[in-house]
Structures are given as structure tokens and as C-alpha cells.
Design an enzyme around this catalytic site. Structure first.
Site, PDB file in Angstrom:
ATOM      1  CB  THR A  52     -29.441  29.155  -5.206  1.00  0.00           C
ATOM      2  OG1 THR A  52     -29.547  30.494  -4.670  1.00  0.00           O
ATOM      3  CG2 THR A  52     -29.859  29.155  -6.668  1.00  0.00           C
ATOM      4  NE  ARG A  65     -72.912  13.608   8.747  1.00  0.00           N
ATOM      5  CZ  ARG A  65     -73.782  13.033   7.922  1.00  0.00           C
ATOM      6  NH1 ARG A  65     -74.507  13.780   7.127  1.00  0.00           N
ATOM      7  NH2 ARG A  65     -73.939  11.737   7.903  1.00  0.00           N
ATOM      8  N   GLY A 105     -44.150  16.696   0.009  1.00  0.00           N
ATOM      9  CA  GLY A 105     -43.945  17.653   1.092  1.00  0.00           C
ATOM     10  C   GLY A 105     -42.498  18.085   1.213  1.00  0.00           C
ATOM     11  CG  ASP A 106     -40.800  18.059   4.312  1.00  0.00           C
ATOM     12  OD1 ASP A 106     -41.462  18.889   4.961  1.00  0.00           O
ATOM     13  OD2 ASP A 106     -40.702  16.859   4.635  1.00  0.00           O
ATOM     14  CE  LYS A 143     -33.127  21.295   0.599  1.00  0.00           C
ATOM     15  NZ  LYS A 143     -33.599  20.620   1.830  1.00  0.00           N
ATOM     16  CE  LYS A 190     -45.523  22.576   1.703  1.00  0.00           C
ATOM     17  NZ  LYS A 190     -44.571  21.448   1.678  1.00  0.00           N
ATOM     18  CD  GLN A 247     -49.794  18.334   5.165  1.00  0.00           C
ATOM     19  OE1 GLN A 247     -50.880  18.757   4.874  1.00  0.00           O
ATOM     20  NE2 GLN A 247     -49.156  18.727   6.247  1.00  0.00           N
ATOM     21  NE  ARG A 251     -37.763  16.645   5.274  1.00  0.00           N
ATOM     22  CZ  ARG A 251     -37.430  17.936   5.306  1.00  0.00           C
ATOM     23  NH1 ARG A 251     -36.485  18.408   4.531  1.00  0.00           N
ATOM     24  NH2 ARG A 251     -38.058  18.765   6.099  1.00  0.00           N
ATOM     25  N   GLY A 271     -38.352  15.308  12.904  1.00  0.00           N
ATOM     26  CA  GLY A 271     -36.904  15.061  12.950  1.00  0.00           C
ATOM     27  C   GLY A 271     -36.489  13.756  12.282  1.00  0.00           C
ATOM     28  N   GLY A 308     -44.293  21.418   8.617  1.00  0.00           N
ATOM     29  CA  GLY A 308     -43.140  22.090   9.218  1.00  0.00           C
ATOM     30  C   GLY A 308     -42.533  22.951   8.132  1.00  0.00           C
ATOM     31  CG  HIS A 309     -44.562  25.219   6.060  1.00  0.00           C
ATOM     32  ND1 HIS A 309     -45.772  25.744   5.702  1.00  0.00           N
ATOM     33  CD2 HIS A 309     -44.623  23.909   5.719  1.00  0.00           C
ATOM     34  CE1 HIS A 309     -46.521  24.787   5.166  1.00  0.00           C
ATOM     35  NE2 HIS A 309     -45.855  23.658   5.180  1.00  0.00           N
ATOM     36  CB  THR A 310     -37.554  25.586   7.369  1.00  0.00           C
ATOM     37  OG1 THR A 310     -37.966  24.289   7.789  1.00  0.00           O
ATOM     38  CG2 THR A 310     -36.352  26.046   8.171  1.00  0.00           C
TER      39      THR A 310
HETATM   40  P1  GDP Z   1     -41.690  22.997   3.483  1.00  0.00           P
HETATM   41  O1  GDP Z   1     -42.376  22.064   4.415  1.00  0.00           O
HETATM   42  O2  GDP Z   1     -42.075  22.784   2.071  1.00  0.00           O
HETATM   43  O3  GDP Z   1     -41.831  24.443   3.885  1.00  0.00           O
HETATM   44  O4  GDP Z   1     -40.132  22.656   3.555  1.00  0.00           O
HETATM   45  P2  GDP Z   1     -39.286  22.347   4.891  1.00  0.00           P
HETATM   46  O5  GDP Z   1     -39.025  23.613   5.595  1.00  0.00           O
HETATM   47  O6  GDP Z   1     -39.887  21.235   5.663  1.00  0.00           O
HETATM   48  O7  GDP Z   1     -37.965  21.739   4.241  1.00  0.00           O
HETATM   49  C1  GDP Z   1     -37.178  22.459   3.342  1.00  0.00           C
HETATM   50  C2  GDP Z   1     -35.762  22.548   3.927  1.00  0.00           C
HETATM   51  O8  GDP Z   1     -34.864  22.962   2.923  1.00  0.00           O
HETATM   52  C3  GDP Z   1     -35.636  23.559   5.039  1.00  0.00           C
HETATM   53  O9  GDP Z   1     -34.625  23.135   5.918  1.00  0.00           O
HETATM   54  C4  GDP Z   1     -35.218  24.825   4.293  1.00  0.00           C
HETATM   55  O10 GDP Z   1     -34.488  25.733   5.129  1.00  0.00           O
HETATM   56  C5  GDP Z   1     -34.316  24.238   3.234  1.00  0.00           C
HETATM   57  N1  GDP Z   1     -34.283  24.962   1.950  1.00  0.00           N
HETATM   58  C6  GDP Z   1     -35.297  25.589   1.294  1.00  0.00           C
HETATM   59  N2  GDP Z   1     -34.893  26.012   0.078  1.00  0.00           N
HETATM   60  C7  GDP Z   1     -33.602  25.645  -0.036  1.00  0.00           C
HETATM   61  C8  GDP Z   1     -32.633  25.750  -1.090  1.00  0.00           C
HETATM   62  O11 GDP Z   1     -32.889  26.274  -2.173  1.00  0.00           O
HETATM   63  N3  GDP Z   1     -31.401  25.216  -0.857  1.00  0.00           N
HETATM   64  C9  GDP Z   1     -31.081  24.599   0.306  1.00  0.00           C
HETATM   65  N4  GDP Z   1     -29.864  24.093   0.445  1.00  0.00           N
HETATM   66  N5  GDP Z   1     -31.964  24.477   1.328  1.00  0.00           N
HETATM   67  C10 GDP Z   1     -33.204  24.985   1.146  1.00  0.00           C
HETATM   68  P1  IMO Z   2     -44.976  19.956   5.015  1.00  0.00           P
HETATM   69  O1  IMO Z   2     -46.121  20.951   4.977  1.00  0.00           O
HETATM   70  C1  IMO Z   2     -43.692  15.809   4.606  1.00  0.00           C
HETATM   71  C2  IMO Z   2     -46.552  12.727   5.877  1.00  0.00           C
HETATM   72  C3  IMO Z   2     -46.190  11.915   7.108  1.00  0.00           C
HETATM   73  C4  IMO Z   2     -46.853  10.593   6.765  1.00  0.00           C
HETATM   74  C5  IMO Z   2     -48.132  11.039   6.049  1.00  0.00           C
HETATM   75  C6  IMO Z   2     -49.366  11.057   6.935  1.00  0.00           C
HETATM   76  O2  IMO Z   2     -43.903  20.329   5.963  1.00  0.00           O
HETATM   77  O3  IMO Z   2     -44.502  19.661   3.639  1.00  0.00           O
HETATM   78  P2  IMO Z   2     -50.174  12.710   8.868  1.00  0.00           P
HETATM   79  O4  IMO Z   2     -49.572  13.046  10.197  1.00  0.00           O
HETATM   80  O5  IMO Z   2     -50.385  13.878   7.975  1.00  0.00           O
HETATM   81  O6  IMO Z   2     -51.416  11.877   8.991  1.00  0.00           O
HETATM   82  O7  IMO Z   2     -49.085  11.748   8.147  1.00  0.00           O
HETATM   83  O8  IMO Z   2     -47.886  12.342   5.571  1.00  0.00           O
HETATM   84  N1  IMO Z   2     -46.542  14.197   6.093  1.00  0.00           N
HETATM   85  C7  IMO Z   2     -45.589  15.011   5.624  1.00  0.00           C
HETATM   86  N2  IMO Z   2     -44.441  14.740   4.969  1.00  0.00           N
HETATM   87  N3  IMO Z   2     -44.046  17.091   4.867  1.00  0.00           N
HETATM   88  C8  IMO Z   2     -45.208  17.378   5.506  1.00  0.00           C
HETATM   89  O9  IMO Z   2     -45.655  18.644   5.654  1.00  0.00           O
HETATM   90  C9  IMO Z   2     -46.023  16.312   5.957  1.00  0.00           C
HETATM   91  N4  IMO Z   2     -47.192  16.243   6.627  1.00  0.00           N
HETATM   92  C10 IMO Z   2     -47.502  14.950   6.686  1.00  0.00           C
HETATM   93  O10 IMO Z   2     -44.796  11.796   7.237  1.00  0.00           O
HETATM   94  O11 IMO Z   2     -46.071   9.890   5.829  1.00  0.00           O
HETATM   95 MG    MG Z   3     -41.888  20.645   5.862  1.00  0.00          MG
END
Ligand code: GDP
Ligand code: IMO
Ligand code: MG
Length: 431
Positions: A414, A143, A12-13, A331, A16, A224, A305, A302, A40-42
């Protein structure tokens, strides 16, 4: 018509949200197909940050349809808050958002169950996001869940809610020794939400099929990451849904031929939030450096990671299970300035070298990474927008990843901003 699935292929993170938002420049609709507001998609657009949890990452472009497929467990109260947050910033979303009639609803007792269950696991707690995701999927599979379609008739909703709450309140009080959730209050809150929600509920499957049959382009947005998949991830330290590409079809109501190309989003290193095995984790100063440079704090909870080197072994599994057709590396800039970068290319497992991760957490915990060392780079890649500007060593790192996984890298990110991206080939461009 060209469609694409975009998936995170680590824990995850991976970034995306940023990439989906960018790619919507050529799309007509974005659909979420699994997970819930654990995501959490930023998005960072012109320096302004938006974090989306349940609303698809097409939200920030006018006219893009945002669909929530049947595979998404939906907390309607959270959804309304997210909608209001966008409206406060003059982003109109209600008239282009559709929630599937088949969405299982997350209700307050799911949140209580999520907390008490994880607490009851003690030292082996999963470290969930505490949003009721797992318990809601359990109700679906058992169900007994309440779904969006049940809201259509108030009496049906009230009766189903009463039944399921009676069952769960018994467990909450008698097994977990916690306070039960008030049925009346829950019903009232949901019936109040119903008024605003009903106009947005619809047949997402039919809508998608119409879009696909009329030459429109759809992005299927994964949440995820592949290593958190309920079947193929590091079970039991996973989320409760299938995060793999095939889930895009089942979780939105299209046939597999409609999901299109599969873009795997890979962070240039690895991170994980919550518990569970993480073979390439770095608990030293390099790990701290990655966390600091990459601002690695969960966008939903918050929490800090955990950080580590890129794990090609785990990625190999993801490539196989998801049928990935191209890679997006995000990144890259976070690795700037490191003397050496390491790539995990195999594991030592029970006395042998393996190229794929074993199934389950116990096996993975025994794996020792085998690394390949590569020279780092001093020049900054932050904000680069042309491939030719990427320093030689960084290019060598990207080439090695591409070689090891036998896949082209078509997008390089980047920086956090929408425009800090090098798109070598747009996944919605027909080949
Ligand atoms: P997601 O859950 O896959 O959408 O990713 P998140 O938003 O949870 O985490 C990605 C973090 O990295 C966010 O704070 C983005 O703003 C940041 N981010 C995404 N792409 C880049 C990158 O290429 N470089 C840097 N430095 N930050 C990035
Ligand atoms: P995005 O879409 C990172 C992790 C939780 C925990 C496990 C199970 O932003 O990439 P849950 O609440 O789903 O039952 O928790 O999965 N987890 C994530 N880790 N990014 C996420 O979403 C996540 N969604 C769940 O931290 O370890
Ligand atoms: Mg995320």
C-alpha cells in the site's frame, strides 16, 4: 528449508525489489538468476530510497548473502560503482556478495552494439535500456562470450577478449558504420576491475546447494517481468532472457525442486517501458492520473512508463507458464479515488473472444480488451498495514483478481515503504 521465487508477472517494475527486501526478514540468501543492470529495483526503508540494479535486494539487511547467478549478464564496472554507492552509505556488501564463475560479462562493445542495433531498427526499435543486455546474451549463446571465470587467468581473458572484439569491431565499423571500441582501453579497465572483483567470484551453484541442504532459506529474485520473457513475452519487444520461474533453477545452478513456492508480483494496474503492444494502455486522463499517482518513471532509464488497466488475460499466461502459487498485489493505493476501475478479462481477437494472449507482438496488437467495470473507492489505502482496514470496494477488486486467476493473494502493498505492506502469509513460512 523453505525457498521462494519472486517474479514480476507483467512488463516489469511491479515492485519486486520492495517485496524481496521485506521478505528477507526470514531469509538467509537472495539470488538473482537472469537479466542484468537493465533492472531497477527500488527499496524505501525508513524513508530512505535505494535503487539496486545488479545487487540482489537482500543488500539492505545485514548478514543476508547476496548471490549473482550464472544467468545474470554482469557489467563489472557498473557492479563496482553500485558497491561503492552502498559503501558510501555504510552498507558493507563485499564480504556477502558472490558472483558466479559462469556469469557472462557485459563489455563496452555490447553497449555500443545495443545502441546501434536499436537505432538500425528505426520505427520498430525495441527501446532497450541501452545497457548491452541483448548483445551480451547473444555472445553467450553464440559461445564466443567472455565469462567471469575467464578473469581467473589474465592471459586467457586477454586472448578471449581480443578475439571477440576483433569480430564485433568489424561489425561495428563495417556494417553499422560506427566507431570501433578500443581493445587496449577495454582490457586495461577490466584488468583494473579484476583486482577488486576476483575475491567476490565463486561457485554460486555449490554455495546454493549447500544452503539448501543445510536448511537455509533462499529467495530467487526475478528481474523484468513475465511479459518480457524472450520465449513467452511479446516477442520481439522483450528482454533477452527467460524471466519465468523455471529460469531460477538454470540461472543459479540448483535443481527445480529447490526453487520452492512461486510468488507472482502484480501491480494493481499495468505499466510498460519501451515499445511493444500493450492492449490495456490508457492514453487518456486516467492513464495520466495513474502515471502521476504511481510516479511511473523508469528506475533505470528515467523514461515515463506507459500505464493501463490490469490485464487478467496476460496474467493467465504468466500463471500457467510460471506455476505461480500465490499473488502479491502492489500499488493498490495508486487506484485510490478513481470512480471506476476496470479489469481486462478477455480479448476480442480475429472475431473471437480469447482468454489467453496470442504469441508474438503482431497478434497482440490486434487484440481488443474486454473489460469488467468495478466501482472504485474514495477512502485512502495508502500506508494501510491491516487487511481489515481496506475499504470494501478495494477488497472486492482484490477478490475479483483472486477469483479470476484462481490464486490466493498473500501480500498487499500500500506504499513504497518497506512497512507499508500487509503480509497475510509469508512465502517462506512452511504450509
Ligand atoms: P521493480 O523493478 O519491480 O523492483 O519495481 P521498481 O522499483 O522499478 O518500481 C516500483 C516503484 O513503485 C518504485 O518507485 C517503488 O518505490 C514504488 N512502490 C512499490 N510498491 C509500492 C506501493 O505499494 N505503492 C506505491 N505508491 N509505490 C510503490
Ligand atoms: P525491472 O527488473 C521494465 C524493457 C526495456 C525494453 C525491453 C528490452 O526493473 O522490472 P533490454 O535492455 O532488457 O534489452 O530492453 O525490456 N526492460 C524493462 N522494463 N523493468 C525492467 O526491469 C526492465 N528491463 C528491461 O524497457 O522495453
Ligand atoms: Mg524496476
Amino acid at each position: 528449508m523453505t525457498n521462494a521465487v519472486l517474479l514480476g508477472v507483467q512488463w516489469g517494475d511491479e515492485g519486486k525489489g520492495k517485496i524481496v527486501d521485506l521478505l528477507t526478514e526470514r531469509a538467509d540468501a537472495v539470488v538473482r538468476f537472469q537479466g542484468g543492470h537493465n533492472a531497477g529495483h527500488t527499496l524505501v526503508i525508513n524513508g530512505v530510497k535505494t535503487v539496486l540494479h545488479l545487487i540482489p535486494s537482500g543488500a539492505m539487511r545485514n548478514g543476508i548473502e547476496c548471490l549473482i547467478g550464472n544467468g545474470v549478464v554482469t557489467d563489472l564496472l557498473h557492479l563496482l560503482t553500485e558497491i561503492s554507492g552502498l559503501e558510501e552509505r555504510d552498507v558493507e556488501i563485499r564480504n556477502r556478495l558472490m558472483i558466479s564463475l559462469g556469469c557472462p560479462l557485459i563489455l563496452p562493445y555490447h553497449v555500443v552494439l545495443d545502441r546501434v542495433r536499436d537505432e538500425a531498427r528505426g520505427k520498430s526499435a525495441i527501446g532497450t535500456t541501452g545497457r548491452g543486455i541483448g548483445p551480451c546474451y547473444e555472445d553467450k549463446v553464440a559461445r564466443r562470450g567472455v565469462r567471469a571465470v575467464d578473469l581467473v587467468d589474465e592471459r586467457v581473458f586477454a586472448s578471449k577478449l581480443e578475439q571477440v572484439m576483433e569480430y564485433h569491431n568489424f561489425m561495428i565499423s563495417n556494417y553499422y558504420r560506427s566507431d570501433p571500441v578500443d581493445y587496449r582501453k577495454t582490457l586495461d579497465a577490466m584488468l583494473e576491475a579484476r583486482e577488486s572483483i576476483l575475491p567476490m567470484i565463486g561457485d554460486v551453484s555449490a554455495r546454493l546447494n549447500r544452503l539448501c541442504r543445510t536448511g537455509k532459506s533462499v529467495i530467487f529474485e526475478g528481474a523484468q517481468g513475465m511479459m518480457l520473457d524472450i520465449d513467452h513475452g511479446t516477442y520481439p519487444y522483450v528482454t533477452s532472457s527467460n524471466t519465468v520461474s523455471a529460469a531460477a533453477a538454470a540461472g543459479s545452478g540448483v535443481g527445480p525442486q529447490d526453487i520452492g513456492t512461486v510468488l507472482g508480483v502484480v501491480k494493481a494496474y499495468a505499466t510498460r517501458v519501451g515499445s511493444g503492444p500493450f492492449p490495456t494502455e490508457l492514453t487518456d486522463r486516467v492513464g495520466e492520473h495513474l502515471a502521476k499517482q504511481g510516479h511511473e518513471f523508469g528506475a533505470t532509464t528515467g523514461r515515463p512508463r506507459r500505464c493501463g488497466w490490469l490485464d487478467i488475460v496476460a496474467l493467465r499466461r504468466a500463471v500457467q507458464v510460471c506455476g505461480i502459487t500465490s499473488l502479491c498485489i502492489t500499488k493498490l493505493d495508486v487506484l485510490d479515488g478513481l470512480e471506476t476501475v476496470q479489469l481486462c478479462v478477455g480479448y476480442e481477437y480475429q472475431g473471437s473472444r480469447v482468454d489467453l494472449p496470442p504469441y508474438g507482438a503482431e497478434g497482440l496488437e490486434q487484440c481488443i480488451p474486454v473489460y469488467e467495470n468495478m466501482q472504485g473507492w474514495n477512502d485512502s489505502t495508502a500506508g494501510l498495514r491491516h487487511f481489515s482496514e481496506i475499504p470494501g470496494q478495494a477488497r472486492a477488486y482484490l477478490d475479483r483478481i483472486s477469483d479470476l486467476l484462481q490464486l490466493p493473494i498473500t501480500i498487499i502493498s500500500t506504499g513504497a515503504g518497506r512497512d507499508d505492506t500487509i503480509v497475510l502469509k509469508h512465502p517462506l513460512e512452511s504450509s
